[in-house]
Design a protein around this motif. Structure first.
Motif, PDB file in Angstrom:
ATOM      1  N   ARG A 265      57.968  53.785  34.406  1.00 11.53           N
ATOM      2  CA  ARG A 265      57.212  54.235  33.240  1.00 11.53           C
ATOM      3  C   ARG A 265      55.746  53.887  33.421  1.00 11.53           C
ATOM      4  NH1 ARG A 265      59.988  51.838  28.116  1.00 11.53           N
ATOM      5  NH2 ARG A 265      58.676  53.363  27.055  1.00 11.53           N
ATOM      6  N   ARG A 266      54.863  54.830  33.114  1.00  9.29           N
ATOM      7  CA  ARG A 266      53.458  54.679  33.480  1.00  9.29           C
ATOM      8  C   ARG A 266      52.565  54.116  32.390  1.00  9.29           C
ATOM      9  NH1 ARG A 266      52.192  60.073  37.131  1.00  9.29           N
ATOM     10  NH2 ARG A 266      54.039  59.917  38.470  1.00  9.29           N
ATOM     11  N   GLY A 267      53.002  54.106  31.153  1.00  9.42           N
ATOM     12  CA  GLY A 267      52.114  53.656  30.090  1.00  9.42           C
ATOM     13  C   GLY A 267      52.447  52.300  29.522  1.00  9.42           C
ATOM     14  N   THR A 268      53.654  51.788  29.776  1.00  4.94           N
ATOM     15  CA  THR A 268      54.066  50.535  29.156  1.00  4.94           C
ATOM     16  C   THR A 268      53.204  49.374  29.637  1.00  4.94           C
ATOM     17  OG1 THR A 268      55.705  50.175  30.887  1.00  4.94           O
ATOM     18  CG2 THR A 268      56.438  51.308  28.919  1.00  4.94           C
ATOM     19  N   GLY A 269      52.870  48.484  28.693  1.00  4.78           N
ATOM     20  CA  GLY A 269      52.042  47.341  29.046  1.00  4.78           C
ATOM     21  C   GLY A 269      50.565  47.654  29.113  1.00  4.78           C
ATOM     22  N   GLY A 270      50.201  48.901  28.792  1.00 10.40           N
ATOM     23  CA  GLY A 270      48.802  49.290  28.817  1.00 10.40           C
ATOM     24  C   GLY A 270      48.521  50.335  29.886  1.00 10.40           C
ATOM     25  N   ALA A 271      47.883  51.418  29.501  1.00 10.08           N
ATOM     26  CA  ALA A 271      47.641  52.529  30.425  1.00 10.08           C
ATOM     27  C   ALA A 271      46.771  52.126  31.604  1.00 10.08           C
ATOM     28  CB  ALA A 271      47.000  53.698  29.674  1.00 10.08           C
ATOM     29  N   THR A 272      45.867  51.189  31.405  1.00  8.04           N
ATOM     30  CA  THR A 272      45.009  50.725  32.506  1.00  8.04           C
ATOM     31  C   THR A 272      45.713  49.666  33.329  1.00  8.04           C
ATOM     32  OG1 THR A 272      42.995  51.177  31.243  1.00  8.04           O
ATOM     33  CG2 THR A 272      42.814  49.634  33.093  1.00  8.04           C
ATOM     34  N   LEU A 273      46.366  48.728  32.649  1.00  9.85           N
ATOM     35  CA  LEU A 273      47.014  47.629  33.355  1.00  9.85           C
ATOM     36  C   LEU A 273      48.236  48.085  34.144  1.00  9.85           C
ATOM     37  CD1 LEU A 273      47.095  44.555  33.830  1.00  9.85           C
ATOM     38  CD2 LEU A 273      48.572  44.381  31.814  1.00  9.85           C
ATOM     39  N   ASN A 274      48.976  49.054  33.628  1.00 13.00           N
ATOM     40  CA  ASN A 274      50.231  49.462  34.249  1.00 13.00           C
ATOM     41  C   ASN A 274      50.091  49.798  35.738  1.00 13.00           C
ATOM     42  OD1 ASN A 274      52.346  51.535  35.069  1.00 13.00           O
ATOM     43  ND2 ASN A 274      53.203  50.880  33.122  1.00 13.00           N
ATOM     44  N   PRO A 275      49.204  50.708  36.117  1.00 12.12           N
ATOM     45  CA  PRO A 275      49.093  51.004  37.551  1.00 12.12           C
ATOM     46  C   PRO A 275      48.560  49.831  38.368  1.00 12.12           C
ATOM     47  CG  PRO A 275      47.388  52.152  36.321  1.00 12.12           C
ATOM     48  CD  PRO A 275      48.330  51.578  35.319  1.00 12.12           C
ATOM     49  N   GLN A 276      47.751  48.989  37.737  1.00 11.64           N
ATOM     50  CA  GLN A 276      47.238  47.818  38.450  1.00 11.64           C
ATOM     51  C   GLN A 276      48.359  46.835  38.771  1.00 11.64           C
ATOM     52  OE1 GLN A 276      44.292  46.424  35.643  1.00 11.64           O
ATOM     53  NE2 GLN A 276      42.663  47.645  36.565  1.00 11.64           N
ATOM     54  N   VAL A 277      49.242  46.629  37.807  1.00  9.62           N
ATOM     55  CA  VAL A 277      50.379  45.728  38.025  1.00  9.62           C
ATOM     56  C   VAL A 277      51.314  46.301  39.085  1.00  9.62           C
ATOM     57  CG1 VAL A 277      52.498  44.846  36.955  1.00  9.62           C
ATOM     58  CG2 VAL A 277      50.301  44.575  35.798  1.00  9.62           C
ATOM     59  N   LYS A 278      51.533  47.593  39.057  1.00 11.30           N
ATOM     60  CA  LYS A 278      52.390  48.208  40.073  1.00 11.30           C
ATOM     61  C   LYS A 278      51.780  48.053  41.461  1.00 11.30           C
ATOM     62  CE  LYS A 278      55.043  51.594  37.394  1.00 11.30           C
ATOM     63  NZ  LYS A 278      54.953  50.958  36.083  1.00 11.30           N
ATOM     64  N   GLU A 279      50.490  48.286  41.576  1.00 10.56           N
ATOM     65  CA  GLU A 279      49.825  48.115  42.874  1.00 10.56           C
ATOM     66  C   GLU A 279      49.943  46.670  43.350  1.00 10.56           C
ATOM     67  OE1 GLU A 279      45.391  48.421  44.963  1.00 10.56           O
ATOM     68  OE2 GLU A 279      45.637  48.869  42.822  1.00 10.56           O
ATOM     69  N   ALA A 280      49.707  45.728  42.442  1.00  8.23           N
ATOM     70  CA  ALA A 280      49.768  44.315  42.810  1.00  8.23           C
ATOM     71  C   ALA A 280      51.192  43.900  43.173  1.00  8.23           C
ATOM     72  CB  ALA A 280      49.243  43.462  41.661  1.00  8.23           C
ATOM     73  N   THR A 281      52.177  44.426  42.454  1.00 15.08           N
ATOM     74  CA  THR A 281      53.577  44.092  42.728  1.00 15.08           C
ATOM     75  C   THR A 281      54.005  44.633  44.080  1.00 15.08           C
ATOM     76  OG1 THR A 281      54.087  44.064  40.359  1.00 15.08           O
ATOM     77  CG2 THR A 281      55.940  44.308  41.867  1.00 15.08           C
ATOM     78  N   ARG A 282      53.597  45.841  44.386  1.00 14.04           N
ATOM     79  CA  ARG A 282      53.912  46.400  45.704  1.00 14.04           C
ATOM     80  C   ARG A 282      53.304  45.539  46.808  1.00 14.04           C
ATOM     81  NH1 ARG A 282      52.179  52.397  46.313  1.00 14.04           N
ATOM     82  NH2 ARG A 282      50.218  51.510  45.598  1.00 14.04           N
ATOM     83  N   ALA A 283      52.040  45.192  46.637  1.00 19.69           N
ATOM     84  CA  ALA A 283      51.362  44.402  47.661  1.00 19.69           C
ATOM     85  C   ALA A 283      51.991  43.025  47.818  1.00 19.69           C
ATOM     86  CB  ALA A 283      49.875  44.270  47.317  1.00 19.69           C
ATOM     87  N   LEU A 284      52.330  42.391  46.697  1.00 21.74           N
ATOM     88  CA  LEU A 284      52.913  41.047  46.751  1.00 21.74           C
ATOM     89  C   LEU A 284      54.296  41.072  47.389  1.00 21.74           C
ATOM     90  CD1 LEU A 284      52.874  38.051  46.098  1.00 21.74           C
ATOM     91  CD2 LEU A 284      53.629  38.611  43.767  1.00 21.74           C
ATOM     92  N   SER A 285      55.105  42.044  47.027  1.00 22.78           N
ATOM     93  CA  SER A 285      56.456  42.107  47.584  1.00 22.78           C
ATOM     94  C   SER A 285      56.424  42.311  49.096  1.00 22.78           C
ATOM     95  CB  SER A 285      57.267  43.217  46.904  1.00 22.78           C
ATOM     96  OG  SER A 285      56.664  44.488  47.084  1.00 22.78           O
ATOM     97  N   VAL A 286      55.528  43.151  49.576  1.00 21.65           N
ATOM     98  CA  VAL A 286      55.408  43.355  51.029  1.00 21.65           C
ATOM     99  C   VAL A 286      54.897  42.087  51.700  1.00 21.65           C
ATOM    100  CG1 VAL A 286      54.144  44.616  52.832  1.00 21.65           C
ATOM    101  CG2 VAL A 286      55.169  45.859  50.913  1.00 21.65           C
ATOM    102  N   ALA A 287      53.921  41.427  51.084  1.00 22.31           N
ATOM    103  CA  ALA A 287      53.411  40.171  51.650  1.00 22.31           C
ATOM    104  C   ALA A 287      54.522  39.126  51.742  1.00 22.31           C
ATOM    105  CB  ALA A 287      52.259  39.651  50.788  1.00 22.31           C
ATOM    106  N   PHE A 288      55.347  39.052  50.708  1.00 24.59           N
ATOM    107  CA  PHE A 288      56.475  38.119  50.699  1.00 24.59           C
ATOM    108  C   PHE A 288      57.462  38.452  51.823  1.00 24.59           C
ATOM    109  CE2 PHE A 288      60.891  37.508  49.110  1.00 24.59           C
ATOM    110  CZ  PHE A 288      60.935  36.128  49.054  1.00 24.59           C
TER     111      PHE A 288
END
Length: 319
Positions: A265-288
Motif C-alpha cells: 500500500r502506497r499511502g499508509t503512514g504518510g504519502a511522503t514517508l511511505n516510499p522513503q520507508v520502503k526504500e530504506a527497508t529494501r536497502a537495510l534488508s539487502v545490507a543485512f
C-alpha cells in the motif's frame, strides 16, 4: 490443542491488501514464476511466487529468501521487496497461506472479525509454518534447485508473517506441557517486519530465546495494531527484538509510519514517508543479507547515515 490466539497478529496487512503494480520493478534482471503447489499430506494448497535472478544457474547459485505475508495477504504482495531482492541477486519465494490469505476479505462483511479471529488460532499458525517448510522442501527438490544456494536461506515476513518466520527460526511455545517447536535448520537468518508478540504469552523471552539465527527487526514509532478485540502498541515490536536470543541482531525504528506501511500500500503512514520507508527497508534488508551471507559489513555500516532523516532508532549487535 486448545483454541488460542497464538500470534499477535490480527495484524495486519489487516487493513486491506493492495495489489497495484510495483513502482520499483527491475524486471530485466529477474524472472517471476507462479507456482501452484499442493501438499497432499495435509490436503492444503500452497501457492507461491518466485522472483528469480536471471544470473542464477548451477555454476552461480543464489541465496534464497522465503517470505510469509501478513493476515489477508497473498503471494502477490510485498512485490517491492521480492522484486528488489531478486534484482540484487537474492531469489525470493513468497508463500501464500490459504487459511489466512486474501480470501478472508470476501463473504459476509459482518463476519469479517470472526474470520480474522479464526485465522489467528493455533491451528492456522502451525499450518503457516508448515507451509513454509513444504514450500522449501518442494522448491529444493525441483528442477530450479541447482540455481539456489541451499546453504544461504533466510526467512522473512510481515506481521502475522513475522510470527510465522519466528516459528520457523526457532521460537518455541508451550501447550499444556508440550513444547511446540517447528524450527527449520535450513533457515540461517530472519527478517522481521512489524513482528507482534505471541498473543496471550506472559514472557516473550521464554518463546524467543530459542531464536538464535541472526535477525533483523524493522518497525516504526506508530506501528500500532488496533482492530476489534486486539491491540498491540508499537513498543511490542521492540520487546520482540529484545527477547530474541540472537547474538547477531539489528533493530530499525522509523519515525512515524504505521503498521501497514510495510505492505505494498502506497499511502499508509504518510504519502511522503511511505516510499522513503520502503526504500530504506529494501536497502537495510539487502545490507543485512550481505552481512550475514557474505560477511560484507559496508552497506550495513553506512545505512544509518543514508536514512538518518527518517530513522528514530537504529541498534545492532554482533553484525
Amino acid at each position: 490443542m486448545r483454541r488460542r490466539h497464538c500470534l499477535g497478529l490480527l495484524a495486519a496487512a489487516a487493513l486491506a491488501p493492495a495489489f497495484a503494480p510495483s513502482a520499483w520493478a527491475e524486471a530485466a534482471s529477474f524472472q517471476t514464476l507462479d507456482l501452484d503447489w499442493h501438499d497432499a499430506a495435509r490436503g492444503r494448497a500452497v501457492p507461491a511466487r518466485l522472483y528469480l535472478p536471471v544470473q542464477a544457474d548451477a555454476a552461480h547459485p543464489v541465496p534464497l529468501v522465503v517470505f510469509s505475508h501478513g493476515i489477508g495477504g497473498s503471494r502477490l504482495g510485498y512485490r517491492y521487496l521480492g522484486e528488489h531482492w531478486a534484482a540484487q541477486g537474492f531469489a525470493s519465494l513468497h508463500v501464500q497461506h490459504v487459511g489466512s490469505d486474501r480470501s478472508l476479505w470476501g463473504g459476509n462483511p459482518f463476519a469479517l472479525v470472526e474470520r480474522l479471529q479464526g485465522a489467528a488460532q493455533d491451528g492456522e499458525a502451525i499450518a503457516r509454518v508448515l507451509d513454509v517448510r513444504f514450500a522449501l522442501d518442494t522448491l529444493l527438490a525441483s528442477p530450479l534447485a541447482p540455481r539456489l544456494d541451499a546453504t544461504r536461506i533466510a526467512a522473512a515476513g510481515h506481521s502475522y508473517g513475522a510470527n510465522t518466520t519466528l516459528l520457523a527460526a526457532g521460537a518455541r511455545l508451550d501447550r499444556q506441557g508440550r513444547v511446540v517447536d517447528f524450527r527449520d535448520e535450513r533457515i540461517r537468518a530472519a527478517i522481521l517486519l512489524s513482528a507482534p508478540p505471541f498473543y496471550g504469552e506472559a514472557d516473550p523471552r521464554t518463546i524467543l530465546a530459542h531464536v538464535t539465527v541472526p535477525t533483523l527487526h524493522v518497525t516504526a514509532t506508530e506501528d500500532v495494531i488496533r482492530i476489534p478485540g486486539y491491540y498491540s502498541g508499537a513498543e511490542d515490536r521492540v520487546s520482540v527484538f529484545e527477547a530474541t536470543g540472537s547474538e547477531a541482531k539489528a533493530l530499525a525504528v522509523f519515525q512515524g509510519g504505521s503498521h501497514s506501511i510495510f505492505t505494498d500500500r502506497r499511502g499508509t503512514g504518510g504519502a511522503t514517508l511511505n516510499p522513503q520507508v520502503k526504500e530504506a527497508t529494501r536497502a537495510l534488508s539487502v545490507a543485512f543479507l550481505k552481512r550475514v551471507f557474505d560477511g560484507d559489513e559496508a552497506a550495513l555500516r553506512q545505512w544509518p547515515g543514508a536514512f538518518a532523516g527518517i530513522v528514530a532508532r537504529f541498534s545492532r549487535a554482533g553484525l
